[in-house]
Every structure is written in C-alpha cells, then in structure tokens.
Design an enzyme around this catalytic site. Structure first.
Site, mmCIF file in Angstrom:
data_model
loop_
_atom_site.group_PDB
_atom_site.id
_atom_site.type_symbol
_atom_site.label_atom_id
_atom_site.label_comp_id
_atom_site.label_asym_id
_atom_site.label_seq_id
_atom_site.Cartn_x
_atom_site.Cartn_y
_atom_site.Cartn_z
ATOM 1 N N HIS A 293 86.543 87.628 141.782
ATOM 2 C CA HIS A 293 86.696 86.420 140.981
ATOM 3 C C HIS A 293 85.581 85.434 141.305
ATOM 4 O O HIS A 293 85.262 85.203 142.458
ATOM 5 C CB HIS A 293 88.077 85.787 141.191
ATOM 6 N N PHE A 294 84.997 84.889 140.260
ATOM 7 C CA PHE A 294 83.909 83.923 140.405
ATOM 8 C C PHE A 294 84.498 82.513 140.389
ATOM 9 O O PHE A 294 85.276 82.190 139.509
ATOM 10 C CB PHE A 294 82.914 84.043 139.246
#
Ligand SMILES: [Zn+2]
Length: 162
Positions: free
Chosen positions: A120-121
């Site tokens: 996840h960014f």
C-alpha cells in the site's frame, strides 16, 4: 535543528474486517465501502483512508491483488497506481492546502510496513511545524467522528468527474 520525519507507520488498520483477515483484501460487494473508508475503487487498485492516520488526510493507494512487493506488480497495475497517486496528490492539495505531501511505500517490516503482506502506498499531507503536533498525537487514537468528517470532505472530490 530541523528533524526530518519519514514515518514508520505503525498502525494502519481499517475499519471492518476481522483480525485474521487481510484488511487490504476487499470484498467485491461495496456495501461496506463507507465503513472501510474507501474513497474510490479503480479497476486494479483502490483509494482508502487510514483509520489510524499519521496525519489528518492520510490516505493510501492499494492494489486489489494481495502482493507484498513492488516487483510483483504488473505494468497495468503500476500505471493505474501512479495515476491514482497523482489524482490523490491533486485532491489532497485542493482539499487541505498542505505545505507538502509525503508519498511513499514501505516494503517489509524493517522498512516500517505495518501490514507488510499487502502493498500500500501512503500519501500524507504535511504542514510546516506539524512535527511537534504529531509527537503529541502519536499514540492517540482518532475519533471515528473526525475520520468520517474527513472522509465525507475527501469523498466529494473523488466523486467529481475528472
Ligand atoms: Zn491482502
């Protein structure tokens, strides 16, 4: 001395799923999207708010596929993720007028990934002088009410056709 803070995001759980489930593996139905703080579903990835934000307005872009490393993403996923990182940056600027934004990815536990098995960014709006505030807020949980207010505020921007 100015301290540069590149965050070890410690807690990053989203409302909804049971503890043994991966919080980033979404069900296909969208009934729980608001509860899960999903801001937008793309074709290959989605945008979600962090339930325990490092900073107000902390959002994440995550592929639907349960992969742990950047090297496992295919080119379509990469393209769409970059597209959403750009869109989110634009929206955070419009919505919060921050002095800066951290955009980043933690791969592996040693790098500070709270949930390392599903990539996840992070996008975290930053303000000059927000460090001392965060030192106070570090172990403080955010009231759901505030989260949903922020969610509604952000969602309006995501609902706009671009
Ligand atoms: Zn997952």
């Amino acid at each position: 001395m100015k301290k540069v803070l590149w965050a070890p995001w410690r807690i990053e759980y989203i409302l909804g799923p049971k503890p043994d489930e991966c919080v980033f593996c979404l069900p296909e139905h969208t009934q729980e999207d608001q509860e899960r703080l999903i801001l937008e579903r793309g074709k290959l990835c989605f945008v979600v708010m962090n339930k325990f934000p490092y900073q107000s307005g902390h959002i994440m872009v995550t592929p639907y596929r349960h992969v742990s490393c950047l090297t496992e993403l295919n080119s379509e996923e990469l393209q769409e993720i970059i597209f959403y990182l750009q869109k989110c940056t634009q929206i955070l600027k419009q919505c919060f007028h921050p002095d800066g934004i951290n955009v980043g990815l933690n791969i592996g536990e040693a790098a500070g990934a709270g949930i390392e098995e599903h990539l996840h960014f992070h996008l975290v709006p930053r303000w000059i002088g927000d460090h001392s505030f965060m030192a106070v807020m570090n172990d403080t949980s955010v009231l759901p009410e505030c989260l949903f207010n922020t969610y509604r505020k952000l969602k309006k921007y995501f609902n706009q056709k671009t």
